[in-house]
Design a protein around this motif. Structure first.
Motif, short mmCIF file in Angstrom:
data_model
loop_
_atom_site.label_atom_id
_atom_site.label_comp_id
_atom_site.label_asym_id
_atom_site.label_seq_id
_atom_site.Cartn_x
_atom_site.Cartn_y
_atom_site.Cartn_z
N GLN A 22 -1.07 21.85 -9.33
CA GLN A 22 -1.27 21.88 -10.79
C GLN A 22 -2.65 22.45 -11.12
O GLN A 22 -2.81 23.22 -12.08
N MET A 23 -3.65 22.10 -10.32
CA MET A 23 -5.00 22.62 -10.52
C MET A 23 -5.02 24.13 -10.27
O MET A 23 -5.62 24.89 -11.03
N TRP A 24 -4.35 24.55 -9.23
CA TRP A 24 -4.27 26.00 -8.91
C TRP A 24 -3.62 26.75 -10.06
O TRP A 24 -4.10 27.81 -10.47
N LYS A 25 -2.53 26.20 -10.61
CA LYS A 25 -1.87 26.85 -11.75
C LYS A 25 -2.80 26.91 -12.97
O LYS A 25 -2.81 27.89 -13.70
N PHE A 26 -3.57 25.84 -13.19
CA PHE A 26 -4.50 25.78 -14.32
C PHE A 26 -5.55 26.90 -14.22
O PHE A 26 -5.89 27.53 -15.21
N PHE A 27 -6.07 27.15 -13.02
CA PHE A 27 -7.13 28.14 -12.83
C PHE A 27 -6.61 29.55 -12.61
O PHE A 27 -7.39 30.51 -12.70
N GLU A 28 -5.33 29.71 -12.35
CA GLU A 28 -4.77 31.04 -12.07
C GLU A 28 -5.05 31.98 -13.25
O GLU A 28 -4.72 31.67 -14.39
N GLY A 29 -5.70 33.09 -12.96
CA GLY A 29 -5.98 34.09 -13.99
C GLY A 29 -7.20 33.79 -14.86
O GLY A 29 -7.57 34.60 -15.70
N MET A 80 -1.22 14.28 -3.79
CA MET A 80 -2.42 15.12 -3.77
C MET A 80 -2.04 16.60 -3.75
O MET A 80 -2.68 17.42 -4.42
N ALA A 81 -1.02 16.95 -2.99
CA ALA A 81 -0.57 18.34 -2.92
C ALA A 81 -0.07 18.80 -4.29
O ALA A 81 -0.37 19.92 -4.73
N ASP A 82 0.67 17.93 -4.98
CA ASP A 82 1.16 18.28 -6.31
C ASP A 82 -0.01 18.45 -7.28
O ASP A 82 -0.04 19.40 -8.07
N LYS A 106 0.83 -1.20 0.00
CA LYS A 106 0.00 0.00 0.00
C LYS A 106 0.87 1.26 0.00
O LYS A 106 1.98 1.25 0.51
N VAL A 107 0.33 2.31 -0.57
CA VAL A 107 1.03 3.59 -0.61
C VAL A 107 1.00 4.22 0.78
O VAL A 107 -0.04 4.22 1.45
N SER A 108 2.13 4.76 1.20
CA SER A 108 2.16 5.41 2.51
C SER A 108 1.34 6.69 2.47
O SER A 108 1.15 7.30 1.41
N GLN A 109 0.86 7.10 3.64
CA GLN A 109 0.07 8.33 3.69
C GLN A 109 0.89 9.54 3.25
O GLN A 109 0.37 10.43 2.59
N ASP A 110 2.17 9.57 3.62
CA ASP A 110 3.02 10.69 3.21
C ASP A 110 3.09 10.78 1.69
O ASP A 110 2.93 11.87 1.11
#
Length: 195
Positions: A109-116, A103-105, A93-97
């Protein structure tokens, strides 16, 4: 303990309530200090908070709804299954970290997509009808059983439904890498937000 009894009853606690209430309404938040004539201002606050605790702990945060702070929070109650879960390490299983780093990355990426971008999320007439039915029902219920101060809870929760539905719509918009200037809310997203 930001919300502890001593803090919430102090001037500091009053400022926290004011900041949280203004942030919910996207109102300008400013603060001035006597020391060095320092002042700071945020014209477009955007705030997300997740608090976790027992019902007793949550009740201590909100003394009443007289200042409207309680009506700006969504309280989700749940109970854990009494089923025991295996606690031994599992390398498959994938570690929580690692999970939260990815998820943070993705969020960045989503924030950069919507910026402006200037994107409008629209709702269908049926979706507005559902939101209005929710608001009408809970406004009458809250006002009848708990009085005028509780009516703001129903009003703001109808507002929260539209916000959550819009956020879910934006995530779909990002996943599709759409470039349109407007989009309609998906019925599933509206129902999920209402839930």
């Amino acid at each position: 303990d930001v919300f502890g009894n001593s803090a919430s009853n102090s001037q500091y606690g009053t400022q926290i309530s004011s900041i949280l209430r203004k942030s919910f309404e996207f109102e300008s938040v400013s603060q001035a200090r006597k020391t060095d004539l320092e002042s700071s201002c945020n014209d477009t606050p955007k705030l997300v908070m997740v608090l976790s605790g027992t019902e007793n702990q949550v009740a201590k945060i909100f003394k009443s709804n007289q200042d409207g702070l309680y009506s700006r929070f969504m309280i989700v109650k749940g109970s854990a299954s009494p089923k025991w879960m295996d606690v031994r390490p599992d390398t498959s299983k994938v570690s929580q970290d690692s999970f939260f780093e990815s998820m943070a990355d993705n969020y960045f990426q989503m924030w950069k997509f919507f910026e402006g971008k200037n994107l409008e999320v629209k709702f269908t007439q049926d979706q507005w009808d559902r939101i209005n039915t929710f608001g009408e029902y809970y406004l009458a219920l809250a006002h009848h059983f708990t009085g005028e101060l509780a009516s703001s809870i129903a009003k703001r929760h109808a507002n929260m439904i539209t916000r959550l539905a819009a956020i879910l719509t934006m995530i779909r918009f990002y996943d599709n890498k759409s470039q349109m200037a407007e989009t309609y809310c998906n019925d599933d997203d509206c129902e999920t937000a209402g839930w």
